[in-house]
Design a protein around this motif. Structure first.
Motif, PDB file in Angstrom:
ATOM      1  N   HIS A 270       0.863  -1.288  -0.016  1.00 39.45           N
ATOM      2  CA  HIS A 270       0.142   0.000  -0.049  1.00 39.45           C
ATOM      3  C   HIS A 270       1.086   1.344  -0.114  1.00 39.45           C
ATOM      4  CE1 HIS A 270      -3.692  -2.162   0.180  1.00 39.45           C
ATOM      5  NE2 HIS A 270      -3.301  -2.776   1.084  1.00 39.45           N
ATOM      6  N   GLN A 271       2.065   1.162  -0.387  1.00 37.07           N
ATOM      7  CA  GLN A 271       2.789   2.347  -0.608  1.00 37.07           C
ATOM      8  C   GLN A 271       3.124   2.312  -2.227  1.00 37.07           C
ATOM      9  OE1 GLN A 271       6.589   2.340   1.600  1.00 37.07           O
ATOM     10  NE2 GLN A 271       5.363   1.938   3.668  1.00 37.07           N
ATOM     11  N   ALA A 272       2.701   3.332  -2.753  1.00 39.87           N
ATOM     12  CA  ALA A 272       2.636   3.310  -4.129  1.00 39.87           C
ATOM     13  C   ALA A 272       3.963   2.852  -5.008  1.00 39.87           C
ATOM     14  CB  ALA A 272       2.498   4.737  -4.627  1.00 39.87           C
ATOM     15  N   ASP A 273       5.271   3.312  -4.774  1.00 39.85           N
ATOM     16  CA  ASP A 273       6.447   2.618  -5.440  1.00 39.85           C
ATOM     17  C   ASP A 273       6.452   1.237  -5.000  1.00 39.85           C
ATOM     18  OD1 ASP A 273       6.953   5.079  -6.137  1.00 39.85           O
ATOM     19  OD2 ASP A 273       8.334   5.393  -4.792  1.00 39.85           O
ATOM     20  N   ALA A 274       6.213   0.632  -3.848  1.00 35.22           N
ATOM     21  CA  ALA A 274       6.352  -0.663  -3.782  1.00 35.22           C
ATOM     22  C   ALA A 274       5.179  -1.369  -4.486  1.00 35.22           C
ATOM     23  CB  ALA A 274       6.137  -1.097  -2.325  1.00 35.22           C
ATOM     24  N   ASP A 275       4.050  -0.999  -4.383  1.00 32.33           N
ATOM     25  CA  ASP A 275       2.923  -1.585  -5.216  1.00 32.33           C
ATOM     26  C   ASP A 275       3.303  -1.703  -6.669  1.00 32.33           C
ATOM     27  OD1 ASP A 275       1.637  -1.966  -2.758  1.00 32.33           O
ATOM     28  OD2 ASP A 275       0.202  -0.708  -3.320  1.00 32.33           O
ATOM     29  N   VAL A 276       3.787  -0.718  -7.223  1.00 29.58           N
ATOM     30  CA  VAL A 276       4.206  -0.480  -8.543  1.00 29.58           C
ATOM     31  C   VAL A 276       5.306  -1.661  -8.875  1.00 29.58           C
ATOM     32  CG1 VAL A 276       5.297   0.847 -10.463  1.00 29.58           C
ATOM     33  CG2 VAL A 276       3.327   1.812  -9.030  1.00 29.58           C
ATOM     34  N   ARG A 277       6.306  -1.774  -8.052  1.00 34.12           N
ATOM     35  CA  ARG A 277       7.343  -2.817  -8.333  1.00 34.12           C
ATOM     36  C   ARG A 277       6.750  -4.299  -8.238  1.00 34.12           C
ATOM     37  NH1 ARG A 277      10.024   1.204  -5.120  1.00 34.12           N
ATOM     38  NH2 ARG A 277      11.325   2.222  -6.068  1.00 34.12           N
ATOM     39  N   MET A 278       5.991  -4.491  -7.326  1.00 31.74           N
ATOM     40  CA  MET A 278       5.365  -5.664  -7.142  1.00 31.74           C
ATOM     41  C   MET A 278       4.455  -5.974  -8.198  1.00 31.74           C
ATOM     42  SD  MET A 278       4.464  -6.103  -3.030  1.00 31.74           S
ATOM     43  CE  MET A 278       3.805  -4.441  -2.661  1.00 31.74           C
ATOM     44  N   THR A 279       3.630  -5.191  -8.673  1.00 31.01           N
ATOM     45  CA  THR A 279       2.881  -5.318  -9.965  1.00 31.01           C
ATOM     46  C   THR A 279       3.656  -5.456 -11.249  1.00 31.01           C
ATOM     47  OG1 THR A 279       1.023  -4.062  -8.923  1.00 31.01           O
ATOM     48  CG2 THR A 279       1.032  -4.395 -11.420  1.00 31.01           C
ATOM     49  N   ALA A 280       4.863  -4.831 -11.390  1.00 32.23           N
ATOM     50  CA  ALA A 280       5.797  -5.192 -12.586  1.00 32.23           C
ATOM     51  C   ALA A 280       6.240  -6.524 -12.415  1.00 32.23           C
ATOM     52  CB  ALA A 280       6.717  -3.841 -12.284  1.00 32.23           C
ATOM     53  N   GLU A 281       6.456  -6.802 -11.293  1.00 29.84           N
ATOM     54  CA  GLU A 281       7.260  -8.091 -11.353  1.00 29.84           C
ATOM     55  C   GLU A 281       6.220  -9.164 -11.463  1.00 29.84           C
ATOM     56  OE1 GLU A 281      10.188 -11.320 -11.167  1.00 29.84           O
ATOM     57  OE2 GLU A 281      10.226  -9.005 -11.429  1.00 29.84           O
ATOM     58  N   VAL A 282       4.966  -9.278 -11.005  1.00 32.00           N
ATOM     59  CA  VAL A 282       4.000 -10.002 -11.083  1.00 32.00           C
ATOM     60  C   VAL A 282       3.700 -10.139 -12.663  1.00 32.00           C
ATOM     61  CG1 VAL A 282       1.297 -10.140 -11.010  1.00 32.00           C
ATOM     62  CG2 VAL A 282       2.771  -9.969  -8.996  1.00 32.00           C
ATOM     63  N   TRP A 283       3.576  -8.804 -13.380  1.00 29.43           N
ATOM     64  CA  TRP A 283       3.251  -9.032 -14.784  1.00 29.43           C
ATOM     65  C   TRP A 283       4.500  -9.622 -15.787  1.00 29.43           C
ATOM     66  CZ3 TRP A 283       0.608  -9.238 -18.649  1.00 29.43           C
ATOM     67  CH2 TRP A 283       0.991  -9.014 -20.074  1.00 29.43           C
ATOM     68  N   ARG A 284       5.652  -9.370 -15.063  1.00 30.57           N
ATOM     69  CA  ARG A 284       6.809  -9.773 -15.760  1.00 30.57           C
ATOM     70  C   ARG A 284       6.685 -11.484 -15.658  1.00 30.57           C
ATOM     71  NH1 ARG A 284      11.310 -12.503 -14.973  1.00 30.57           N
ATOM     72  NH2 ARG A 284      11.080 -12.659 -12.908  1.00 30.57           N
ATOM     73  N   ARG A 285       6.352 -12.029 -14.560  1.00 29.29           N
ATOM     74  CA  ARG A 285       6.157 -13.481 -14.651  1.00 29.29           C
ATOM     75  C   ARG A 285       4.896 -14.029 -15.061  1.00 29.29           C
ATOM     76  NH1 ARG A 285       8.796 -14.646  -8.498  1.00 29.29           N
ATOM     77  NH2 ARG A 285      10.309 -13.360  -8.697  1.00 29.29           N
ATOM     78  N   GLU A 286       3.855 -13.222 -15.270  1.00 32.59           N
ATOM     79  CA  GLU A 286       2.563 -13.515 -16.022  1.00 32.59           C
ATOM     80  C   GLU A 286       3.063 -13.804 -17.436  1.00 32.59           C
ATOM     81  OE1 GLU A 286      -0.772 -12.088 -13.241  1.00 32.59           O
ATOM     82  OE2 GLU A 286      -0.221 -10.774 -14.920  1.00 32.59           O
ATOM     83  N   MET A 287       3.795 -12.594 -18.179  1.00 32.84           N
ATOM     84  CA  MET A 287       4.144 -12.658 -19.353  1.00 32.84           C
ATOM     85  C   MET A 287       4.904 -14.003 -19.765  1.00 32.84           C
ATOM     86  SD  MET A 287       5.717  -8.941 -20.706  1.00 32.84           S
ATOM     87  CE  MET A 287       6.985  -9.028 -19.414  1.00 32.84           C
ATOM     88  N   GLU A 288       5.848 -14.556 -18.791  1.00 33.20           N
ATOM     89  CA  GLU A 288       6.676 -15.869 -19.154  1.00 33.20           C
ATOM     90  C   GLU A 288       5.384 -16.803 -19.209  1.00 33.20           C
ATOM     91  OE1 GLU A 288       9.186 -16.130 -15.925  1.00 33.20           O
ATOM     92  OE2 GLU A 288      10.346 -14.400 -16.666  1.00 33.20           O
ATOM     93  N   MET A 289       4.616 -16.759 -18.454  1.00 34.39           N
ATOM     94  CA  MET A 289       3.402 -17.908 -18.502  1.00 34.39           C
ATOM     95  C   MET A 289       2.530 -17.826 -19.687  1.00 34.39           C
ATOM     96  SD  MET A 289       2.410 -17.863 -14.390  1.00 34.39           S
ATOM     97  CE  MET A 289       1.506 -19.333 -14.328  1.00 34.39           C
ATOM     98  N   CYS A 290       2.585 -16.552 -20.068  1.00 36.42           N
ATOM     99  CA  CYS A 290       1.554 -16.505 -21.204  1.00 36.42           C
ATOM    100  C   CYS A 290       2.034 -16.903 -22.278  1.00 36.42           C
ATOM    101  CB  CYS A 290       1.039 -14.756 -21.147  1.00 36.42           C
ATOM    102  SG  CYS A 290      -0.151 -14.407 -20.251  1.00 36.42           S
ATOM    103  N   GLU A 291       3.298 -16.562 -22.588  1.00 38.08           N
ATOM    104  CA  GLU A 291       4.117 -16.885 -23.769  1.00 38.08           C
ATOM    105  C   GLU A 291       4.312 -18.264 -24.045  1.00 38.08           C
ATOM    106  OE1 GLU A 291       7.846 -14.332 -23.332  1.00 38.08           O
ATOM    107  OE2 GLU A 291       7.035 -12.784 -24.566  1.00 38.08           O
ATOM    108  N   LYS A 292       4.362 -18.992 -22.966  1.00 37.12           N
ATOM    109  CA  LYS A 292       4.388 -20.381 -22.912  1.00 37.12           C
ATOM    110  C   LYS A 292       3.019 -21.012 -23.330  1.00 37.12           C
ATOM    111  CE  LYS A 292       7.904 -21.264 -19.462  1.00 37.12           C
ATOM    112  NZ  LYS A 292       8.162 -21.568 -18.085  1.00 37.12           N
ATOM    113  N   LEU A 293       1.945 -20.314 -23.229  1.00 40.60           N
ATOM    114  CA  LEU A 293       0.755 -20.594 -23.929  1.00 40.60           C
ATOM    115  C   LEU A 293       0.366 -20.345 -25.209  1.00 40.60           C
ATOM    116  CD1 LEU A 293      -1.553 -19.785 -20.900  1.00 40.60           C
ATOM    117  CD2 LEU A 293      -0.968 -21.966 -21.470  1.00 40.60           C
ATOM    118  N   GLY A 294       1.458 -19.629 -25.696  1.00 42.25           N
ATOM    119  CA  GLY A 294       1.218 -19.166 -27.074  1.00 42.25           C
ATOM    120  C   GLY A 294       0.521 -17.767 -27.366  1.00 42.25           C
ATOM    121  N   LEU A 295       0.458 -16.889 -26.328  1.00 39.91           N
ATOM    122  CA  LEU A 295       0.126 -15.750 -26.253  1.00 39.91           C
ATOM    123  C   LEU A 295       1.196 -14.881 -26.381  1.00 39.91           C
ATOM    124  CD1 LEU A 295      -2.283 -16.002 -23.177  1.00 39.91           C
ATOM    125  CD2 LEU A 295      -3.138 -16.443 -25.574  1.00 39.91           C
ATOM    126  N   ARG A 296       1.182 -14.135 -27.756  1.00 45.28           N
ATOM    127  CA  ARG A 296       2.121 -13.240 -28.128  1.00 45.28           C
ATOM    128  C   ARG A 296       1.942 -11.750 -28.214  1.00 45.28           C
ATOM    129  NH1 ARG A 296       5.048 -16.953 -27.338  1.00 45.28           N
ATOM    130  NH2 ARG A 296       5.267 -18.912 -28.885  1.00 45.28           N
TER     131      ARG A 296
END
Length: 146
Positions: A105-131
């Motif tokens: 609930h601190q803006a910078d920390a929440d942004v960093r966590m969300t960015a890392e979540v998205w990075r990991r989600e991107m990897e999973m999505c790419e493995k599913l063939g989502l480009r």
């Protein structure tokens, strides 16, 4: 745009309201700056609808502007990837993906966590063939809604 493209800018716009910025002049300046940096970019947010509602309301009040960003909601993507019935909290997604939760609930920390979540989600999505971003939005929305 492929989903593996690196982040250009990370924007933190959390808990900023007219009361917290005095007369509203500061709000307008910050909003103009944030929107200027965000033009032509895909917006990434956890619970994007909630996050974007504030921006959309303020843009409408200040400039009669209707925002229509292309936005990826990391909560919806996580819901689809994990095949769960509700949208998870940021803490739940971080735990699921092994992202450390610090200073929640601190803006910078929440942004960093969300960015890392998205990075990991991107990897999973790419493995599913989502480009592409559109592939991810369409796929996640269809699975999260039904």
């Amino acid at each position: 745009m492929t989903i593996s493209r690196r982040f250009g800018h990370r924007l933190a716009f959390d808990r900023l309201d007219a009361g917290s910025v005095g007369s509203g002049k500061e709000l307008e300046r910050v909003l103009r700056q944030v929107l200027g940096m965000a033009v032509g970019r895909v917006w990434i947010a956890h619970h994007a609808r909630h996050e974007l509602s504030f921006l959309q309301r303020q843009a409408r009040l200040l400039w009669r502007l209707k925002l229509r960003p292309i936005a990826i909601d990391t909560a919806v993507v996580a819901q689809a990837l994990a095949r769960i019935s509700r949208t998870p909290t940021l803490e739940e997604v971080c735990a699921w993906l092994g992202v450390e939760v610090k200073h929640r609930h601190q803006a910078d920390a929440d942004v960093r966590m969300t960015a890392e979540v998205w990075r990991r989600e991107m990897e999973m999505c790419e493995k599913l063939g989502l480009r592409t971003v559109v592939d991810v939005i369409d796929w996640a929305s269809a699975r999260a809604m039904g």
